[in-house]
Design an enzyme around this catalytic site. Structure first.
Site, PDB file in Angstrom:
ATOM      1  N   CYS A 168      12.163   9.012  12.386  1.00 25.81           N
ATOM      2  CA  CYS A 168      11.460   8.074  13.844  1.00 25.81           C
ATOM      3  C   CYS A 168      12.178   8.512  14.751  1.00 25.81           C
ATOM      4  O   CYS A 168      11.831   8.235  16.192  1.00 25.81           O
ATOM      5  CB  CYS A 168      11.290   6.542  13.291  1.00 25.81           C
ATOM      6  SG  CYS A 168      10.806   6.105  11.695  1.00 25.81           S
ATOM      7  N   GLY A 210       4.754   4.395  10.563  1.00 24.17           N
ATOM      8  CA  GLY A 210       3.814   5.667  10.512  1.00 24.17           C
ATOM      9  C   GLY A 210       3.338   6.155  11.832  1.00 24.17           C
ATOM     10  O   GLY A 210       4.048   5.960  12.733  1.00 24.17           O
ATOM     11  N   SER A 211       2.303   6.704  11.871  1.00 23.36           N
ATOM     12  CA  SER A 211       1.691   7.475  13.047  1.00 23.36           C
ATOM     13  C   SER A 211       1.482   6.471  14.223  1.00 23.36           C
ATOM     14  O   SER A 211       0.968   5.403  13.789  1.00 23.36           O
ATOM     15  CB  SER A 211       0.514   8.055  12.907  1.00 23.36           C
ATOM     16  OG  SER A 211      -0.478   7.699  12.202  1.00 23.36           O
ATOM     17  N   GLU A 228       4.750  12.250  20.877  1.00 15.69           N
ATOM     18  CA  GLU A 228       5.562  12.899  19.784  1.00 15.69           C
ATOM     19  C   GLU A 228       4.887  13.949  19.032  1.00 15.69           C
ATOM     20  O   GLU A 228       3.770  13.830  18.907  1.00 15.69           O
ATOM     21  CB  GLU A 228       5.777  11.478  18.969  1.00 15.69           C
ATOM     22  CG  GLU A 228       6.647  11.733  17.627  1.00 15.69           C
ATOM     23  CD  GLU A 228       7.036  10.755  16.776  1.00 15.69           C
ATOM     24  OE1 GLU A 228       6.330   9.647  16.696  1.00 15.69           O
ATOM     25  OE2 GLU A 228       8.005  10.991  15.766  1.00 15.69           O
ATOM     26  N   GLY A 248      -2.389   5.616  12.883  1.00 15.30           N
ATOM     27  CA  GLY A 248      -2.319   4.575  11.820  1.00 15.30           C
ATOM     28  C   GLY A 248      -2.156   3.113  12.225  1.00 15.30           C
ATOM     29  O   GLY A 248      -2.867   2.255  11.912  1.00 15.30           O
ATOM     30  N   GLY A 249      -0.890   3.172  13.045  1.00 15.49           N
ATOM     31  CA  GLY A 249      -0.445   1.859  13.430  1.00 15.49           C
ATOM     32  C   GLY A 249      -1.490   1.294  14.325  1.00 15.49           C
ATOM     33  O   GLY A 249      -1.812  -0.327  14.100  1.00 15.49           O
ATOM     34  N   GLU A 282       5.449   0.167  13.319  1.00 16.22           N
ATOM     35  CA  GLU A 282       6.707   1.266  14.003  1.00 16.22           C
ATOM     36  C   GLU A 282       5.946   2.396  14.221  1.00 16.22           C
ATOM     37  O   GLU A 282       5.531   3.039  12.859  1.00 16.22           O
ATOM     38  CB  GLU A 282       7.927   1.293  12.915  1.00 16.22           C
ATOM     39  CG  GLU A 282       9.066   1.759  13.741  1.00 16.22           C
ATOM     40  CD  GLU A 282       9.487   3.051  13.451  1.00 16.22           C
ATOM     41  OE1 GLU A 282       8.762   4.019  13.766  1.00 16.22           O
ATOM     42  OE2 GLU A 282      10.285   3.126  12.536  1.00 16.22           O
ATOM     43  N   LYS A 321       0.806  -1.086  -0.147  1.00 19.89           N
ATOM     44  CA  LYS A 321       0.261  -0.026   0.143  1.00 19.89           C
ATOM     45  C   LYS A 321       1.106   1.357   0.198  1.00 19.89           C
ATOM     46  O   LYS A 321       1.696   1.523   1.057  1.00 19.89           O
ATOM     47  CB  LYS A 321      -0.787  -0.100   1.192  1.00 19.89           C
ATOM     48  CG  LYS A 321      -1.587   1.319   1.783  1.00 19.89           C
ATOM     49  CD  LYS A 321      -2.449   1.775   0.830  1.00 19.89           C
ATOM     50  CE  LYS A 321      -3.113   2.968   1.416  1.00 19.89           C
ATOM     51  NZ  LYS A 321      -2.119   4.339   1.622  1.00 19.89           N
TER      52      LYS A 321
END
Lengths: 509, 509
Positions: A290, A229-230, A376, A233-234, A253, A172
């Site tokens: 990251c 990603g964020s 973060e 999202g994760g 991650e 994706k």
């Protein structure tokens, strides 16, 4: 521009999107179609078919496939770099370096699977005779990250690890760099054909909205998910995957504030140098790593360190962020911190459409009362946490959430005095750095790019380095198999000459 | 009788329960108190405190602790065996064997951690210098299984693996054998004291209802869960653990029907022998093994095999099951199968309070239409699935859920002709057995006792064998550490003399 499903270009949908050039502040001309549910289904089904063939492809040929991808990426030349730069705002030199890292990763995995010992063969010759090795999980769904359009994207570390393991991949693409994704996916398609891999070993899907990824994540023929990603999202993918009728692993991650601890004697001896190095690490790539140091902690007496930082931050250049949305989130993250009581220590002067590096400040009590201060903020800002005693510094370290990295700057005397800090941070992070900075993740065998929740899920994986391959595997045990049915890795003669645990002892025979 | 929390006996609650002797059909006299929420909290907090010490205990001393547990278990002598027999209905000889397996497992882990290479040390000497090894996760919550009151219970494989890894353990005893659990937990408590381990390295909690386990699973200081038992129980823990604010891994071994495929020539050549061996495997331990062959598949022509089975099953002895509830579930499972269209091929004659071994039969079409026919019925029954062609047999294999084991009986000619079956089953099971039976799980380095969902979660773990230790670990990476801060496993001189991946090559130097 369309999905690449095996060898076929497919553009069945009506929803389209375009990428944005954040340097020029303009939409890019190419239009991309989002994948439809039917296309997602096609890609996964083809990948599942391809897996039945690909899992049997000998390692040498899988290695040749990875090498061909690396060669193909290099052969794209300037087109890839300028396209990625237009879509990400990242400078050309940085992207050239990232390209080399990407091809280097592919070659690291190619070398490792050619050698073969990575399968962790274990043989116990007894009654019964049992032999174990790692086998690939199946079809993996991999999600590209915005901040590394090459190294954590289409042919990035997750794809390299999954293909090396023998998994097939449905990728994706991140909607911020669809054209870059297309160029690299096309290289993989060509490389697959040139090296005789089954059609569907890799497919590319586009999607600007969250539902493309969610539809992929629930597909019954998917066996694992990798994501960078964020947290939001994760976490959404994790929730989806763990609630399936058949749950599958999600290697997400999700970010980290990568705390940096400065100890007293180091600050005293070289506070100004450390301040300069810290600002360098903080603003590198406009803070879009990251492993960016989003939090730093000092003891009661900081010496000239903070003053140097304050002066330095004002002079730092502003920078172009990956997307307008990321810039907006950065600015609003800083505002939220200020509203929550953080003091602005200093910032670079503002430029339109650019991120201004910034330093904020709280004390340890504030963080212990409100841990969300340490969430973060993606970009070139860092939160200074002052502590009033060694005990408070330890208590603060102990209150931190899981991290990708944790860093300590100290002289030998500092480090011996604060030895407990290393112990605490070992429970908090996947990587602990002494007298360095967390940005910069070496790609080798010993690297860990992962860590306790919410840095990654699960903490036992790494998404960088050769050990990343194990996320896409599971062990299988062959009991009392006749020689002619055993894979070469487990045959008595050890035809591949690999290291094996033979009756409990490492051996190459 | 009470909880053992560190060195303290605690019985704060009001809810009590007793075990039942299924042989004598009577309640046993001892009363056990269920753990209260406060006691659960105490145990986990003490375990978290103990972890800060235990994780630093050198491997040799952890090994001595494991050895002391093994010695202590043996020293319990007949009391342990007779107690376990009264609480489980299992025969003395079987429990003596299980005790030896339990002490053997403890010693296997002791030997492995003494040697030390299991930590998978990886060193890349470059700029930066990075060094990786496995470290323990923290406090583990372990749930005992009913069917192995010693080997999968208090000091069973999960506890041995977790303690070996450096984790501390809060153990939720299975309510069917609380006194056995207490005896063994007391041995662990004594062994911990004798070998200088921190108080709370191990605690025992009792609970007859599901909420004890659920309260343990949501405790914020818990880092991992291991469980062996029913799908319902394991799934409930998985759902709880994945929905926590900070999710933790659940290693649940939830059962399996362990399909056995009989191929044509093998059936022709030795159908009668295979039938006798199959019945042996099916009824061993009254069918109460995780690896019990609950389903078997034959090609169109079965020869004398089925007739022999039918005659044989009628002559099999009935057996005492672990608890009245398990016997009831067994009988109702068989009834459900019959209601769903399975034909009773044959059964041993009924005896009060005993399980009658039984064979049922369906054809492949029925299973392909209704996969729930292949759900586990725990006990000495097996479902025969007849297939009408090789293609149907492959289709059936492909439709199976994840399994702990899959077995094939075939001559060399059979196995070459049905090579695709091995390929299919490799995707379905953690262990594939050729010309043997799945019952009997060797404890060694190469064993895999795990498999794709719903056999276990996640499929990458094993709960038997030395690789079980990795479920309780994660990698940590030390970057640019001065020598005096590095653990011995990662020091240049390799003081432990372990195998390490040094710049990508296995080495003991």
């Amino acid at each position: 521009m369309n999905q690449i499903i095996g060898n076929r270009l497919s553009g069945e949908g009506n929803r389209t999107f375009r990428a944005f050039d954040p340097q020029k502040q303009q939409w890019l001309p190419l239009e991309f179609k989002e994948a439809t549910p039917g296309e997602i289904d096609d890609a996964v089904k083809l990948a599942a078919q391809a897996f039945t063939v690909y899992k049997k492809v000998p390692a040498q040929q899988r290695a040749a496939f990875l090498e061909a991808i690396a060669t193909g990426i290099t052969a794209l030349g300037d087109e890839l770099i300028t396209t990625a730069s237009a879509e990400s705002g990242l400078p050309l030199a940085r992207l050239q370096g990232e390209r080399d890292r990407t091809t280097g990763q592919l070659r690291l995995f190619a070398t490792m699977i050619s050698e073969g010992s990575w399968v962790n063969a274990r043989i116990d010759k007894a009654t019964p005779d049992v032999r174990q090795m790692q086998i690939p999980l199946g079809v993996t769904g991999i999600f590209g990250a915005s901040n590394f359009p090459l190294a954590f994207s289409v042919a990035g570390g997750d794809t390299a690890a999954a293909l090396a393991a023998g998994c097939t991949v449905v990728f994706k693409a991140h909607p911020a760099h669809p054209h870059t994704s297309y160029l690299v996916a096309n290289v993989i398609r060509t490389a697959a054909n040139d090296t005789g891999m089954p059609e569907g070993v890799f497919s590319l899907l586009h999607g600007a909205a969250i539902d493309t990824g969610q539809q992929l994540a629930v597909h019954p023929q998917l066996s694992a998910i990798a994501f960078t990603g964020s947290f939001r999202g994760g976490k959404a993918l994790y929730d989806t995957a763990t609630r399936r009728a058949v749950p599958i692993p999600v290697y997400a991650e999700m970010g980290s504030v990568n705390p940096v601890f400065f100890l007293p004697r180091a600050l005293k001896e070289k506070g100004e140098t450390l301040a300069a190095q810290f600002l360098q690490s903080l603003t590198m790539g406009v803070g879009q790593f990251c492993t960016n140091p989003g939090v730093f902690i000092t003891p009661a007496e900081e010496g000239p360190f903070l003053n140097t930082l304050q002066k330095g931050i004002a002079a730092m250049p502003t920078g172009c962020m990956l997307t307008p949305g990321i810039l907006e989130a950065y600015n609003s993250g800083i505002n939220s911190l200020r509203q929550a009581g953080a003091r602005l220590l200093g910032a670079a002067s503002a430029t339109a459409h650019q991120a201004s590096p910034a330093l904020l400040q709280v004390n340890a009590t504030q963080v212990l009362d409100n841990p969300s201060l340490c969430h973060e903020v993606f970009g070139p800002s860092s939160l200074h946490i002052s502590t009033s005693s060694k005990e408070e510094l330890f208590r603060l370290a102990d209150a931190l959430e899981g991290q990708l990295t944790a860093t300590i700057h100290g002289t030998e005397e500092d480090l011996r005095e604060y030895a407990e800090l290393v112990n605490i941070l070992r429970e908090k992070a996947g990587r602990i750095v002494i007298n360095g900075f967390p940005t910069g993740v070496a790609v080798n065998h010993a690297m860990v790019h992962g860590g306790p929740w919410p840095a990654t899920t699960p903490a036992a994986g790494t998404s960088v380095g050769s050990a990343a391959i194990y996320r896409f595997c599971r062990p299988v045990c062959y009991q009392d198999f006749p020689a002619y049915l055993l894979p070469p890795e487990l045959q008595d003669e050890n035809p591949l000459g690999i290291w094996r645990l033979l009756n409990g002892n490492f051996s190459k025979t």
